[in-house]
Scaffold this motif. Structure first.
Motif, PDB file in Angstrom:
ATOM      1  N   SER A   6       0.846  -1.195   0.000  1.00 29.20           N
ATOM      2  CA  SER A   6       0.000   0.000   0.000  1.00 29.20           C
ATOM      3  C   SER A   6       0.882   1.244   0.000  1.00 29.20           C
ATOM      4  CB  SER A   6      -0.909   0.004   1.234  1.00 29.20           C
ATOM      5  OG  SER A   6      -0.135   0.203   2.405  1.00 29.20           O
ATOM      6  N   ASP A   7       0.308   2.357  -0.427  1.00 25.89           N
ATOM      7  CA  ASP A   7       1.061   3.610  -0.407  1.00 25.89           C
ATOM      8  C   ASP A   7       1.507   3.953   1.014  1.00 25.89           C
ATOM      9  OD1 ASP A   7       0.745   3.869  -3.140  1.00 25.89           O
ATOM     10  OD2 ASP A   7      -0.922   5.275  -2.998  1.00 25.89           O
ATOM     11  N   GLU A   8       0.658   3.655   1.984  1.00 28.72           N
ATOM     12  CA  GLU A   8       0.995   3.921   3.393  1.00 28.72           C
ATOM     13  C   GLU A   8       2.194   3.095   3.843  1.00 28.72           C
ATOM     14  OE1 GLU A   8      -1.108   2.620   7.442  1.00 28.72           O
ATOM     15  OE2 GLU A   8      -2.276   4.119   6.336  1.00 28.72           O
ATOM     16  N   ASP A   9       2.191   1.804   3.524  1.00 30.52           N
ATOM     17  CA  ASP A   9       3.321   0.942   3.885  1.00 30.52           C
ATOM     18  C   ASP A   9       4.586   1.341   3.136  1.00 30.52           C
ATOM     19  OD1 ASP A   9       2.061  -0.543   5.828  1.00 30.52           O
ATOM     20  OD2 ASP A   9       1.643  -2.264   4.533  1.00 30.52           O
ATOM     21  N   PHE A  10       4.433   1.780   1.886  1.00 37.42           N
ATOM     22  CA  PHE A  10       5.590   2.226   1.127  1.00 37.42           C
ATOM     23  C   PHE A  10       6.233   3.438   1.798  1.00 37.42           C
ATOM     24  CE2 PHE A  10       7.904   4.444  -2.180  1.00 37.42           C
ATOM     25  CZ  PHE A  10       8.597   3.417  -2.791  1.00 37.42           C
ATOM     26  N   GLU A  11       5.416   4.379   2.240  1.00 34.17           N
ATOM     27  CA  GLU A  11       5.940   5.566   2.928  1.00 34.17           C
ATOM     28  C   GLU A  11       6.623   5.192   4.241  1.00 34.17           C
ATOM     29  OE1 GLU A  11       6.291   8.735   1.936  1.00 34.17           O
ATOM     30  OE2 GLU A  11       5.578   8.002   0.006  1.00 34.17           O
ATOM     31  N   GLY A  29      10.966  -0.430  14.863  1.00 36.36           N
ATOM     32  CA  GLY A  29      10.813  -1.402  15.946  1.00 36.36           C
ATOM     33  C   GLY A  29      10.423  -2.769  15.414  1.00 36.36           C
ATOM     34  N   SER A  30      10.692  -3.780  16.223  1.00 38.67           N
ATOM     35  CA  SER A  30      10.494  -5.150  15.749  1.00 38.67           C
ATOM     36  C   SER A  30       9.016  -5.501  15.573  1.00 38.67           C
ATOM     37  CB  SER A  30      11.169  -6.155  16.683  1.00 38.67           C
ATOM     38  OG  SER A  30      10.638  -6.082  17.968  1.00 38.67           O
ATOM     39  N   LYS A  31       8.147  -5.003  16.438  1.00 34.99           N
ATOM     40  CA  LYS A  31       6.725  -5.338  16.331  1.00 34.99           C
ATOM     41  C   LYS A  31       6.136  -4.801  15.027  1.00 34.99           C
ATOM     42  CE  LYS A  31       2.387  -5.057  18.841  1.00 34.99           C
ATOM     43  NZ  LYS A  31       1.714  -4.550  20.051  1.00 34.99           N
ATOM     44  N   ARG A  32       6.362  -3.533  14.740  1.00 38.00           N
ATOM     45  CA  ARG A  32       5.841  -2.933  13.504  1.00 38.00           C
ATOM     46  C   ARG A  32       6.553  -3.521  12.286  1.00 38.00           C
ATOM     47  NH1 ARG A  32       3.078  -2.321   9.899  1.00 38.00           N
ATOM     48  NH2 ARG A  32       2.620  -0.395   8.801  1.00 38.00           N
TER      49      ARG A  32
END
Length: 99
Positions: A21-26, A46-49
């Motif tokens: 997604s554009d959000e994940d790309f950013e 961070g590891s969780k995200r």
């Protein structure tokens, strides 16, 4: 949606391409960068995200013959071999690139 190519150091690396997604790309490529190293990404978010991102990435594998452009490259395990080529984390940093 954006396409991200994964590049690792394996002899049999497949150089798979994933739609994100554009959000994940950013999240992966902030500040207009188009190169990232997985170690730097995990350190930043961070590891969780980072794990959540990897899980979503695995669901978006694309057929290379159907991809219309690659918007970013994510390096796995190549930080020490490749990072000096991309000081600003942009394709255009590499003097051998055709961009």
């Amino acid at each position: 949606m954006k396409n991200v190519q994964l590049i690792d150091g394996a002899i049999n690396s497949a150089y798979n391409i994933y739609a994100v997604s554009d959000e994940d790309f950013e999240l992966m490529f902030p500040n207009s960068q188009d190169i990232e190293f997985i170690e730097d990404f995990f350190k930043r978010v961070g590891s969780k995200r980072g794990r959540r991102f990897q899980d979503s990435l695995n669901k978006g594998r694309q057929k290379k013959t159907e991809v219309n452009g690659i918007h970013g490259a994510l390096f796995y395990g190549l930080k020490w071999q490749k990072k000096h080529l991309y000081p600003n984390k942009k394709f255009s940093d590499d003097p051998s690139s055709a961009y």
